[in-house]
Enzyme design. Structure first.
Site, mmCIF file in Angstrom:
data_model
loop_
_atom_site.group_PDB
_atom_site.id
_atom_site.type_symbol
_atom_site.label_atom_id
_atom_site.label_comp_id
_atom_site.label_asym_id
_atom_site.label_seq_id
_atom_site.Cartn_x
_atom_site.Cartn_y
_atom_site.Cartn_z
ATOM 1 C CB SER A 1 -80.587 -6.327 24.694
ATOM 2 O OG SER A 1 -80.069 -5.169 24.095
ATOM 3 C CG HIS B 1 -83.287 -2.147 26.592
ATOM 4 N ND1 HIS B 1 -83.850 -2.982 25.644
ATOM 5 C CD2 HIS B 1 -81.959 -2.457 26.603
ATOM 6 C CE1 HIS B 1 -82.918 -3.746 25.103
ATOM 7 N NE2 HIS B 1 -81.757 -3.446 25.682
ATOM 8 C CG ASP C 1 -86.722 -3.960 24.089
ATOM 9 O OD1 ASP C 1 -87.459 -3.770 23.106
ATOM 10 O OD2 ASP C 1 -86.391 -3.039 24.859
#
Length: 390
Positions: A234, A312, A257
């Site tokens: 992330s 996620h 991600d």
């Protein structure tokens, strides 16, 4: 794991025993805090460390998730605060004359140094040294440093803790103006940890603020400075992408991600590769994947794959939280249709194949080379179908 364990980590598949230690270097905000996972010698006495290091992290996690910090923090501490990692705490480092490849790992928003222990443990069992950085840009659920209580120098008894809470975007603030300086600070912190470990491997003294930890002198000669990768999830994914460009000793980056938003637009013409973008099915946007494709267009060895059925938080340890009460706090965001253990296995194999290729490892991870191209269980190349017209 004991019967009361409410985090059930995936089984370790590599040949090495795993050691783990915490390192705090320096007595100021500009110092470093990281958790080190490494191949270790078998030991009869094997203390296992807590997964969540201290109660303050449970409170910080509750606050980040926008629950009542006091009560939900207490609930987290009762429910998962006693969970331990299946590794040897400060276990004796297993020296290797040719040196182990090194991975520097950057956490996402609301993470901390233990949030990706499943990845770290598996990679360490495969013969990597993995340093999970705990960032001090106020993107962590909580973190701290130890500073002198007076003008006197450094005896441990004269140090006091200063805690840094998670920083929310204030009303009227432009998020980019907060996140962009943060991602640059994060890169500096990753590079600092790289330097610390290189110094230790070179036989230089590294003073660990934490007493009784692993003697970092035992790392002497055991880190291969020519085989270094950076990895993140992330916000940490964007950190890894930027770090690869700013530090030439990083040979490749793995971006789980990646949240590309914090990177300035004029960064992309300067971006380095190869980067391996491993996305999940339902987090990315058309704009974000377009930015990844800009990097891939400049570097033919960069790749984008998507893990179908994953979400996620499938890429964090919170995917493995069990038990009805605690799991409810994570279930809506951490459970996809793909079993989290299958998701972890697929991602680890893809990562190992990519690292073998770009760090020139002499292993058998090329058996999963097709995973890099999105050919494997629950994998597709590029973006999901609803983002495929990019």
């Amino acid at each position: 794991m004991g019967a009361g364990q409410s985090v059930c980590f995936p089984p370790i598949s590599g040949p090495h025993h795993i050691g783990c230690t915490d390192v705090m270097e320096g007595h100021s905000l500009e110092g470093s805090l990281f958790r080190l996972f490494y191949p270790c010698q078998a030991s009869e006495k094997c203390e296992q460390p807590l997964w969540i290091p201290r109660y303050e992290y449970s409170m910080g996690l509750a606050d980040y998730l926008q629950y009542n910090k006091r009560w939900v923090g207490l609930l987290f501490n009762v429910g998962i605060g006693s969970c331990r990692l299946p590794v040897s705490w400060n276990g004796p480092f297993k020296a290797k004359e040719s040196g182990y490849p090194l991975i520097i790992l950057s956490h996402g928003l609301g993470g901390f140094r233990a949030s990706y222990s499943a990845f770290c443990m598996e990679l360490a069992s495969r013969g990597f040294v993995v340093a999970a950085v705990e960032h001090r840009d106020q993107s962590a659920a909580a973190t701290y440093f130890c500073k002198p209580t007076s003008q006197e120098s450094s005896p441990a008894e004269s140090l006091e803790e200063e805690w840094l809470p998670f920083r929310r975007i204030k009303e009227g603030e432009k998020e980019f103006h907060v996140r962009n300086p943060q991602v640059h600070q994060r890169v500096k912190e990753c590079v600092r940890v790289l330097r610390i470990l290189q110094d230790a491997s070179a036989g230089k003294t590294v003073v660990n603020v934490f007493p009784g930890g692993l003697d970092l002198m035992t790392l002497k000669g055991s880190i291969d400075r020519n085989r270094v990768a950076v990895m993140g999830h992330s916000f940490g994914g964007a950190t890894a992408v930027l770090a690869l460009t700013q530090e030439v000793q990083f040979r490749c980056a793995i971006a789980l991600d990646a949240w590309m938003f914090p990177l300035e637009r004029d960064f992309y013409p300067k971006a380095r590769g190869p980067v391996f973008f491993i996305n999940v099915e339902k987090f990315q946007t058309v704009e974000s994947v377009n930015l990844m494709k800009k990097i891939c267009a400049q570097h033919e060895q960069s790749r984008i794959v998507t893990v179908l059925g994953a979400v996620h938080r499938s890429q964090t340890d919170f995917a493995f939280v069990t038990g009805n009460l605690i799991a409810k706090f994570f279930s809506s965001n951490s459970r996809g249709t793909l079993d989290p253990y299958e998701s972890q296995e697929v991602m680890v194999r893809a990562i190992l194949a990519f690292l073998q290729k770009h760090l020139d490892l002499k292993e058998d991870y090329d058996q999963w080379s097709s995973f890099i191209e999105g050919v494997g269980p629950s994998l597709i190349q590029g973006a999901p179908h609803y983002l495929s017209s990019l």
